[in-house]
Design a protein around this motif. Structure first.
Motif, PDB file in Angstrom:
ATOM      1  N   ASP A  47     -54.621  19.598 -23.046  1.00  0.00           N
ATOM      2  CA  ASP A  47     -54.327  19.621 -21.606  1.00  0.00           C
ATOM      3  C   ASP A  47     -55.485  20.283 -20.861  1.00  0.00           C
ATOM      4  N   PRO A  48     -56.537  19.524 -20.595  1.00  0.00           N
ATOM      5  CA  PRO A  48     -57.718  20.108 -19.944  1.00  0.00           C
ATOM      6  C   PRO A  48     -57.421  20.784 -18.599  1.00  0.00           C
ATOM      7  N   ALA A  49     -56.508  20.230 -17.820  1.00  0.00           N
ATOM      8  CA  ALA A  49     -56.195  20.831 -16.517  1.00  0.00           C
ATOM      9  C   ALA A  49     -55.536  22.200 -16.699  1.00  0.00           C
ATOM     10  N   ARG A  50     -54.592  22.298 -17.622  1.00  0.00           N
ATOM     11  CA  ARG A  50     -53.943  23.584 -17.871  1.00  0.00           C
ATOM     12  C   ARG A  50     -54.937  24.570 -18.461  1.00  0.00           C
ATOM     13  N   HIS A  51     -55.830  24.093 -19.318  1.00  0.00           N
ATOM     14  CA  HIS A  51     -56.880  24.943 -19.890  1.00  0.00           C
ATOM     15  C   HIS A  51     -57.719  25.553 -18.765  1.00  0.00           C
ATOM     16  N   GLN A  52     -58.143  24.729 -17.821  1.00  0.00           N
ATOM     17  CA  GLN A  52     -58.975  25.225 -16.722  1.00  0.00           C
ATOM     18  C   GLN A  52     -58.220  26.230 -15.869  1.00  0.00           C
ATOM     19  N   GLU A  56     -59.194  30.254 -15.446  1.00  0.00           N
ATOM     20  CA  GLU A  56     -59.382  30.927 -14.161  1.00  0.00           C
ATOM     21  C   GLU A  56     -58.452  32.133 -14.027  1.00  0.00           C
ATOM     22  N   GLU A  57     -57.216  31.979 -14.485  1.00  0.00           N
ATOM     23  CA  GLU A  57     -56.253  33.089 -14.452  1.00  0.00           C
ATOM     24  C   GLU A  57     -56.757  34.265 -15.289  1.00  0.00           C
ATOM     25  N   LEU A  58     -57.243  33.965 -16.483  1.00  0.00           N
ATOM     26  CA  LEU A  58     -57.708  35.029 -17.370  1.00  0.00           C
ATOM     27  C   LEU A  58     -58.957  35.711 -16.824  1.00  0.00           C
ATOM     28  N   ASP A  60     -59.630  36.049 -13.695  1.00  0.00           N
ATOM     29  CA  ASP A  60     -59.130  36.889 -12.603  1.00  0.00           C
ATOM     30  C   ASP A  60     -58.549  38.199 -13.115  1.00  0.00           C
ATOM     31  N   ARG A  61     -57.959  38.190 -14.299  1.00  0.00           N
ATOM     32  CA  ARG A  61     -57.338  39.399 -14.862  1.00  0.00           C
ATOM     33  C   ARG A  61     -58.327  40.318 -15.557  1.00  0.00           C
ATOM     34  N   ALA A  62     -59.531  39.848 -15.803  1.00  0.00           N
ATOM     35  CA  ALA A  62     -60.501  40.623 -16.580  1.00  0.00           C
ATOM     36  C   ALA A  62     -60.767  41.998 -15.976  1.00  0.00           C
ATOM     37  N   GLY A  63     -60.923  42.078 -14.678  1.00  0.00           N
ATOM     38  CA  GLY A  63     -61.190  43.370 -14.040  1.00  0.00           C
ATOM     39  C   GLY A  63     -60.050  44.358 -14.238  1.00  0.00           C
ATOM     40  N   GLU A  64     -58.829  43.872 -14.065  1.00  0.00           N
ATOM     41  CA  GLU A  64     -57.643  44.714 -14.264  1.00  0.00           C
ATOM     42  C   GLU A  64     -57.587  45.232 -15.703  1.00  0.00           C
ATOM     43  N   LEU A  65     -57.804  44.342 -16.652  1.00  0.00           N
ATOM     44  CA  LEU A  65     -57.724  44.744 -18.055  1.00  0.00           C
ATOM     45  C   LEU A  65     -58.884  45.652 -18.455  1.00  0.00           C
ATOM     46  N   ALA A  66     -60.048  45.436 -17.881  1.00  0.00           N
ATOM     47  CA  ALA A  66     -61.188  46.323 -18.159  1.00  0.00           C
ATOM     48  C   ALA A  66     -60.880  47.734 -17.664  1.00  0.00           C
ATOM     49  N   ALA A  67     -60.260  47.838 -16.504  1.00  0.00           N
ATOM     50  CA  ALA A  67     -59.885  49.154 -15.974  1.00  0.00           C
ATOM     51  C   ALA A  67     -58.851  49.821 -16.869  1.00  0.00           C
ATOM     52  N   ARG A  68     -57.867  49.046 -17.329  1.00  0.00           N
ATOM     53  CA  ARG A  68     -56.858  49.606 -18.242  1.00  0.00           C
ATOM     54  C   ARG A  68     -57.501  50.053 -19.542  1.00  0.00           C
ATOM     55  N   ARG A  69     -58.470  49.285 -20.044  1.00  0.00           N
ATOM     56  CA  ARG A  69     -59.170  49.633 -21.283  1.00  0.00           C
ATOM     57  C   ARG A  69     -59.903  50.954 -21.113  1.00  0.00           C
TER      58      ARG A  69
END
Length: 80
Positions: A47-52, A56-58, A60-69
């Motif tokens: 499912d290429p559309a769901r993959h994309q 994008e969702e992940l 977007d979450r990288a900054g939040e998770l980096a701060a938690r780390r």
């Protein structure tokens, strides 16, 4: 692959993404990253559309998770 199987694959990718960021050891984070790579490749194939969208969702979450780390690492240093 059924829609529910694709949804389950996307949910699994979200879980291992978080574990890849927040796992307690480098080994756990590395294993989670490998599982994430495999799940994302499979999702891209079915499912290429769901993959994309998930990609994008992940991102977007990288900054939040980096701060938690950083908080986890700081707490670990303080406890040591």
């Amino acid at each position: 692959m059924s829609d529910s199987a694709v949804a389950a694959l996307a949910a699994r990718a979200r879980q291992v993404y978080e574990l890849a960021w927040l796992g307690k050891s480098a080994r756990v984070r590395a294993l989670a990253t490998a599982q994430l790579d495999a799940a994302m490749r499979e999702l891209r194939d079915v499912d290429p559309a769901r993959h994309q969208a998930l990609r994008e969702e992940l991102i977007d979450r990288a900054g939040e998770l980096a701060a938690r780390r950083m908080v986890i690492e700081h707490e670990t240093e303080v406890q040591a």
